[in-house]
Design a protein around this motif. Structure first.
Motif, PDB file in Angstrom:
ATOM      1  N   VAL A 125      -1.743  12.123   8.174  1.00  0.00           N
ATOM      2  CA  VAL A 125      -1.673  10.884   7.405  1.00  0.00           C
ATOM      3  C   VAL A 125      -0.447  10.865   6.506  1.00  0.00           C
ATOM      4  O   VAL A 125       0.275   9.890   6.430  1.00  0.00           O
ATOM      5  CB  VAL A 125      -2.952  10.701   6.555  1.00  0.00           C
ATOM      6  CG1 VAL A 125      -2.820   9.478   5.659  1.00  0.00           C
ATOM      7  CG2 VAL A 125      -4.157  10.536   7.458  1.00  0.00           C
ATOM      8  N   HIS A 126      -0.189  11.970   5.804  1.00  0.00           N
ATOM      9  CA  HIS A 126       0.960  12.098   4.896  1.00  0.00           C
ATOM     10  C   HIS A 126       1.010  10.980   3.849  1.00  0.00           C
ATOM     11  O   HIS A 126       2.061  10.412   3.569  1.00  0.00           O
ATOM     12  CB  HIS A 126       2.277  12.143   5.681  1.00  0.00           C
ATOM     13  CG  HIS A 126       2.292  13.164   6.785  1.00  0.00           C
ATOM     14  ND1 HIS A 126       2.065  14.513   6.551  1.00  0.00           N
ATOM     15  CD2 HIS A 126       2.486  13.039   8.117  1.00  0.00           C
ATOM     16  CE1 HIS A 126       2.125  15.168   7.708  1.00  0.00           C
ATOM     17  NE2 HIS A 126       2.365  14.301   8.665  1.00  0.00           N
ATOM     18  N   GLY A 127      -0.142  10.657   3.304  1.00  0.00           N
ATOM     19  CA  GLY A 127      -0.184   9.699   2.193  1.00  0.00           C
ATOM     20  C   GLY A 127      -0.303   8.244   2.584  1.00  0.00           C
ATOM     21  O   GLY A 127      -0.688   7.405   1.776  1.00  0.00           O
ATOM     22  N   THR A 128       0.051   7.912   3.829  1.00  0.00           N
ATOM     23  CA  THR A 128      -0.021   6.526   4.295  1.00  0.00           C
ATOM     24  C   THR A 128      -0.562   6.487   5.712  1.00  0.00           C
ATOM     25  O   THR A 128      -0.096   7.234   6.578  1.00  0.00           O
ATOM     26  CB  THR A 128       1.374   5.865   4.286  1.00  0.00           C
ATOM     27  OG1 THR A 128       1.906   5.900   2.962  1.00  0.00           O
ATOM     28  CG2 THR A 128       1.290   4.406   4.731  1.00  0.00           C
ATOM     29  N   PRO A 161      -7.277   7.619  -1.838  1.00  0.00           N
ATOM     30  CA  PRO A 161      -5.877   7.630  -2.283  1.00  0.00           C
ATOM     31  C   PRO A 161      -4.851   7.320  -1.192  1.00  0.00           C
ATOM     32  O   PRO A 161      -3.691   7.043  -1.496  1.00  0.00           O
ATOM     33  CB  PRO A 161      -5.684   9.079  -2.792  1.00  0.00           C
ATOM     34  CG  PRO A 161      -7.050   9.604  -3.034  1.00  0.00           C
ATOM     35  CD  PRO A 161      -7.907   8.935  -2.002  1.00  0.00           C
ATOM     36  N   VAL A 162      -5.253   7.386   0.075  1.00  0.00           N
ATOM     37  CA  VAL A 162      -4.301   7.135   1.165  1.00  0.00           C
ATOM     38  C   VAL A 162      -4.006   5.644   1.265  1.00  0.00           C
ATOM     39  O   VAL A 162      -4.916   4.818   1.319  1.00  0.00           O
ATOM     40  CB  VAL A 162      -4.855   7.661   2.514  1.00  0.00           C
ATOM     41  CG1 VAL A 162      -3.978   7.196   3.673  1.00  0.00           C
ATOM     42  CG2 VAL A 162      -4.930   9.181   2.490  1.00  0.00           C
ATOM     43  N   SER A 163      -2.720   5.324   1.289  1.00  0.00           N
ATOM     44  CA  SER A 163      -2.294   3.929   1.393  1.00  0.00           C
ATOM     45  C   SER A 163      -2.818   3.308   2.694  1.00  0.00           C
ATOM     46  O   SER A 163      -2.798   3.955   3.741  1.00  0.00           O
ATOM     47  CB  SER A 163      -0.766   3.874   1.370  1.00  0.00           C
ATOM     48  OG  SER A 163      -0.307   2.561   1.495  1.00  0.00           O
ATOM     49  N   ASN A 164      -3.306   2.086   2.615  1.00  0.00           N
ATOM     50  CA  ASN A 164      -3.863   1.314   3.735  1.00  0.00           C
ATOM     51  C   ASN A 164      -5.293   1.711   4.111  1.00  0.00           C
ATOM     52  O   ASN A 164      -5.817   1.215   5.109  1.00  0.00           O
ATOM     53  CB  ASN A 164      -2.981   1.388   4.986  1.00  0.00           C
ATOM     54  CG  ASN A 164      -1.640   0.697   4.784  1.00  0.00           C
ATOM     55  OD1 ASN A 164      -1.549  -0.282   4.044  1.00  0.00           O
ATOM     56  ND2 ASN A 164      -0.606   1.199   5.427  1.00  0.00           N
ATOM     57  N   ARG A 167      -7.342  -1.345   4.237  1.00  0.00           N
ATOM     58  CA  ARG A 167      -7.123  -2.192   5.410  1.00  0.00           C
ATOM     59  C   ARG A 167      -7.898  -1.694   6.625  1.00  0.00           C
ATOM     60  O   ARG A 167      -8.470  -2.487   7.378  1.00  0.00           O
ATOM     61  CB  ARG A 167      -5.628  -2.247   5.745  1.00  0.00           C
ATOM     62  CG  ARG A 167      -4.813  -3.072   4.756  1.00  0.00           C
ATOM     63  CD  ARG A 167      -3.371  -3.177   5.192  1.00  0.00           C
ATOM     64  NE  ARG A 167      -2.577  -3.909   4.238  1.00  0.00           N
ATOM     65  CZ  ARG A 167      -1.268  -4.120   4.350  1.00  0.00           C
ATOM     66  NH1 ARG A 167      -0.616  -3.632   5.396  1.00  0.00           N
ATOM     67  NH2 ARG A 167      -0.612  -4.803   3.429  1.00  0.00           N
ATOM     68  N   ILE A 168      -7.897  -0.383   6.831  1.00  0.00           N
ATOM     69  CA  ILE A 168      -8.636   0.147   7.987  1.00  0.00           C
ATOM     70  C   ILE A 168     -10.140  -0.012   7.750  1.00  0.00           C
ATOM     71  O   ILE A 168     -10.894  -0.262   8.701  1.00  0.00           O
ATOM     72  CB  ILE A 168      -8.254   1.627   8.292  1.00  0.00           C
ATOM     73  CG1 ILE A 168      -8.802   2.038   9.665  1.00  0.00           C
ATOM     74  CG2 ILE A 168      -8.722   2.578   7.223  1.00  0.00           C
ATOM     75  CD1 ILE A 168      -8.248   1.264  10.834  1.00  0.00           C
ATOM     76  N   LYS A 169     -10.566   0.083   6.500  1.00  0.00           N
ATOM     77  CA  LYS A 169     -11.977  -0.181   6.182  1.00  0.00           C
ATOM     78  C   LYS A 169     -12.344  -1.604   6.583  1.00  0.00           C
ATOM     79  O   LYS A 169     -13.364  -1.834   7.249  1.00  0.00           O
ATOM     80  CB  LYS A 169     -12.234   0.020   4.681  1.00  0.00           C
ATOM     81  CG  LYS A 169     -13.634  -0.416   4.260  1.00  0.00           C
ATOM     82  CD  LYS A 169     -13.873  -0.232   2.768  1.00  0.00           C
ATOM     83  CE  LYS A 169     -15.270  -0.752   2.404  1.00  0.00           C
ATOM     84  NZ  LYS A 169     -15.586  -0.532   0.968  1.00  0.00           N
ATOM     85  N   GLU A 186     -16.943   3.766   3.707  1.00  0.00           N
ATOM     86  CA  GLU A 186     -16.810   4.097   2.289  1.00  0.00           C
ATOM     87  C   GLU A 186     -15.486   4.814   2.037  1.00  0.00           C
ATOM     88  O   GLU A 186     -15.006   5.566   2.887  1.00  0.00           O
ATOM     89  CB  GLU A 186     -17.979   4.986   1.842  1.00  0.00           C
ATOM     90  CG  GLU A 186     -19.343   4.315   1.998  1.00  0.00           C
ATOM     91  CD  GLU A 186     -20.501   5.243   1.658  1.00  0.00           C
ATOM     92  OE1 GLU A 186     -20.241   6.352   1.140  1.00  0.00           O
ATOM     93  OE2 GLU A 186     -21.666   4.856   1.925  1.00  0.00           O
ATOM     94  N   LEU A 187     -14.927   4.550   0.866  1.00  0.00           N
ATOM     95  CA  LEU A 187     -13.695   5.215   0.445  1.00  0.00           C
ATOM     96  C   LEU A 187     -14.045   6.236  -0.641  1.00  0.00           C
ATOM     97  O   LEU A 187     -14.710   5.907  -1.617  1.00  0.00           O
ATOM     98  CB  LEU A 187     -12.685   4.194  -0.103  1.00  0.00           C
ATOM     99  CG  LEU A 187     -12.332   3.020   0.820  1.00  0.00           C
ATOM    100  CD1 LEU A 187     -11.280   2.121   0.150  1.00  0.00           C
ATOM    101  CD2 LEU A 187     -11.819   3.508   2.164  1.00  0.00           C
TER     102      LEU A 187
END
Length: 237
Positions: A125-128, A161-164, A167-169, A186-187
């Motif tokens: 993922v590397h943050g995004t 904390p991962v960007s997007n 959106r995937i949720k 859930e996040l």
């Protein structure tokens, strides 16, 4: 639709497709298993074995993912469930772990089967998180598994904390509504810890989660067999 895939890197064919390289990785994995089983630290073991066999960075990454000690292998195997064990149960999915692995598999990237029987890839993922062409198909494969398992509920857990991640949720929630699936998304700030502590049955190929969870199911292994998926598979042992 974008043009992104999780395809293999340039040079991966050289590192993973020849019998000479695969044989070298298999021997390196045996050495890793020996060292880890005698409580050598993972990083020190990886450095030692990687240097000895002159492995490239991506070979070392594959080796690290496929490696486990005898105790870890026994522990993980003792907690692995069959499809028949999932009926009427709630299943938790390590969202990015499952999704990215399936995306990589569908993109014909190399997939590695480790000593614990789990399948892993070389993406991250590397943050995004960025959706790719295979994302929809990956979610559809999870839906096929969900229906065949006859499980009661499926809960996707994503790294907040991962960007997007939001959106995937949203994409998965919409898919579940359209297909009348009893899914939740859930996040969580610390999904690894959450899954280990809260999930009676979970799906992931993350080593730490597998070592600390209650029970797990080998979803990707099941889908490869059940759906007859075409896989660029490197069997490491």
């Amino acid at each position: 639709m974008n043009n992104r895939n999780r395809r293999k890197n340039t040079g991966d064919d050289t590192l993973f497709s020849t019998q000479k390289q695969i044989d070298k990785l298999k021997v390196a994995l045996q050495d890793m298993r020996y060292l880890l089983s005698r409580n050598y630290a993972e990083k020190a073991s990886t450095d030692l074995v990687g240097n000895h066999y002159r492995l490239k960075a991506r070979q070392i990454q594959a080796l690290r993912g496929a490696s486990a000690s005898e105790l870890q292998i026994q522990n993980r195997k003792s907690k692995e469930l069959r499809i028949s064990d999932l009926k009427s149960k709630t299943i938790y999915l390590d969202g990015f772990n499952v999704l990215i692995l399936l995306e990589s598999l569908l993109s014909e990237a190399y997939i590695f089967e480790g000593t614990d029987g789990c399948f892993r890839d070389l993406s991250g993922v590397h943050g995004t998180y960025k959706r790719v062409n295979q994302t929809q198909r990956a979610i559809e494969l999870v839906a096929l598994f969900y229906k065949k398992s006859q499980s009661e509920n499926l809960i996707w857990i994503f790294d907040k904390p991962v960007s997007n991640s939001g959106r995937i949720k949203e994409m998965i929630v919409d898919f579940a509504k359209e297909n009348h699936l009893d899914w939740n998304v859930e996040l969580e700030f610390n999904p690894d810890k959450f899954l280990a502590e809260n999930a009676e049955i979970m799906v992931s190929s993350d080593a730490w989660i597998l070592d600390n969870c209650k029970n797990w199911f080998n979803l990707v292994g099941y889908l490869i067999d059940e759906e007859k998926l075409s896989v660029n598979l490197v069997k490491m042992f």
